[in-house]
Write a protein that holds these residues in place. Structure first.
Motif, short mmCIF file in Angstrom:
data_model
loop_
_atom_site.label_atom_id
_atom_site.label_comp_id
_atom_site.label_asym_id
_atom_site.label_seq_id
_atom_site.Cartn_x
_atom_site.Cartn_y
_atom_site.Cartn_z
N ARG A 54 0.85 -1.20 0.00
CA ARG A 54 0.00 0.00 0.00
C ARG A 54 0.88 1.24 0.00
O ARG A 54 1.93 1.26 0.63
CB ARG A 54 -0.90 0.03 1.24
CG ARG A 54 -1.98 -1.01 1.16
CD ARG A 54 -3.05 -0.71 2.17
NE ARG A 54 -4.15 -1.65 1.99
CZ ARG A 54 -5.17 -1.74 2.80
NH1 ARG A 54 -5.23 -0.97 3.87
NH2 ARG A 54 -6.13 -2.60 2.57
N ASN A 55 0.39 2.24 -0.69
CA ASN A 55 1.12 3.50 -0.78
C ASN A 55 0.72 4.42 0.37
O ASN A 55 -0.46 4.58 0.66
CB ASN A 55 0.81 4.18 -2.12
CG ASN A 55 1.57 5.45 -2.29
OD1 ASN A 55 1.10 6.51 -1.91
ND2 ASN A 55 2.74 5.35 -2.84
N ARG A 56 1.72 4.98 1.02
CA ARG A 56 1.48 5.99 2.05
C ARG A 56 1.91 7.33 1.46
O ARG A 56 3.08 7.54 1.16
CB ARG A 56 2.30 5.69 3.31
CG ARG A 56 1.84 4.45 4.02
CD ARG A 56 2.62 4.27 5.29
NE ARG A 56 2.14 3.09 6.01
CZ ARG A 56 2.76 2.56 7.02
NH1 ARG A 56 3.90 3.08 7.45
NH2 ARG A 56 2.28 1.50 7.62
N GLN A 57 0.95 8.20 1.28
CA GLN A 57 1.21 9.51 0.68
C GLN A 57 2.12 10.35 1.57
O GLN A 57 2.14 10.19 2.79
CB GLN A 57 -0.11 10.25 0.45
CG GLN A 57 -1.05 9.55 -0.50
CD GLN A 57 -0.53 9.51 -1.91
OE1 GLN A 57 0.14 10.43 -2.36
NE2 GLN A 57 -0.81 8.43 -2.61
N SER A 58 2.86 11.27 0.93
CA SER A 58 3.67 12.21 1.71
C SER A 58 2.74 13.12 2.50
O SER A 58 1.60 13.37 2.09
CB SER A 58 4.58 13.02 0.79
OG SER A 58 3.82 13.73 -0.14
N ARG A 59 3.23 13.57 3.62
CA ARG A 59 2.36 14.41 4.47
C ARG A 59 3.21 15.23 5.42
O ARG A 59 4.41 15.01 5.56
CB ARG A 59 1.41 13.52 5.28
CG ARG A 59 2.14 12.55 6.19
CD ARG A 59 1.18 11.60 6.90
NE ARG A 59 1.90 10.58 7.60
CZ ARG A 59 2.46 10.69 8.81
NH1 ARG A 59 2.39 11.84 9.44
NH2 ARG A 59 3.09 9.70 9.37
N ALA A 60 2.57 16.17 6.06
CA ALA A 60 3.22 16.95 7.10
C ALA A 60 3.01 16.22 8.42
O ALA A 60 1.91 15.76 8.72
CB ALA A 60 2.62 18.35 7.17
N GLY A 61 4.07 16.07 9.19
CA GLY A 61 3.98 15.40 10.47
C GLY A 61 4.53 16.27 11.57
O GLY A 61 4.89 17.43 11.34
N ARG A 62 4.63 15.76 12.76
CA ARG A 62 5.17 16.48 13.91
C ARG A 62 6.27 15.67 14.58
O ARG A 62 6.14 14.46 14.76
CB ARG A 62 4.08 16.75 14.94
CG ARG A 62 3.00 17.65 14.45
CD ARG A 62 3.12 18.99 15.11
NE ARG A 62 2.17 19.90 14.52
CZ ARG A 62 2.49 21.10 14.10
NH1 ARG A 62 3.72 21.54 14.23
NH2 ARG A 62 1.59 21.88 13.59
N ALA A 73 8.07 11.71 3.87
CA ALA A 73 8.07 11.36 2.46
C ALA A 73 7.11 10.21 2.16
O ALA A 73 6.77 9.41 3.04
CB ALA A 73 9.48 10.97 2.02
N GLU A 74 6.69 10.14 0.90
CA GLU A 74 5.86 9.04 0.42
C GLU A 74 6.62 7.73 0.60
O GLU A 74 7.84 7.67 0.45
CB GLU A 74 5.56 9.25 -1.06
CG GLU A 74 4.84 8.10 -1.70
CD GLU A 74 4.68 8.29 -3.20
OE1 GLU A 74 3.56 8.06 -3.68
OE2 GLU A 74 5.65 8.66 -3.87
#
Length: 94
Positions: A54-62, A73-74
């Motif tokens: 499964r693909n995990r999209q790039s996102r903003a995290g903390r 990163a993706e």
């Protein structure tokens, strides 16, 4: 169960199969599943379950220590879905 425990169990259930041969069998199965997933495919073991990616999209995290925003990163992650028969057997216990 660890990989080595699986090898020992297979060897115990099949006394004609030496421990080294059982290890090669386990390695071959795991390598085949890994190669299929690397190509983006799906591996299904009937009455057990299926493996896919499964693909995990790039996102903003903390950052949990500082609370600062960071870029994640993706990535691709393996995913396992148990078969209906396996879920039924697990829920029958008890």
């Amino acid at each position: 169960m660890t990989r080595s425990e699986l090898v020992k169990r297979i060897s115990a259930h099949h006394p004609h199969l030496h421990l080294g041969h059982a290890e090669k069998v386990v390695d071959a199965v795991l390598d085949a599943i890994t190669e299929i997933l690397e190509r983006g495919g799906r591996a299904e073991l009937r009455n057990f379950g299926s493996f896919s990616v499964r693909n995990r999209q790039s996102r903003a995290g903390r950052d949990p220590r500082t609370g600062d925003a960071i870029f994640v990163a993706e990535s691709w992650a393996p995913f396992f879905r148990a078969s209906k028969e396996l879920r039924t057997r697990l829920n029958r216990r008890g």
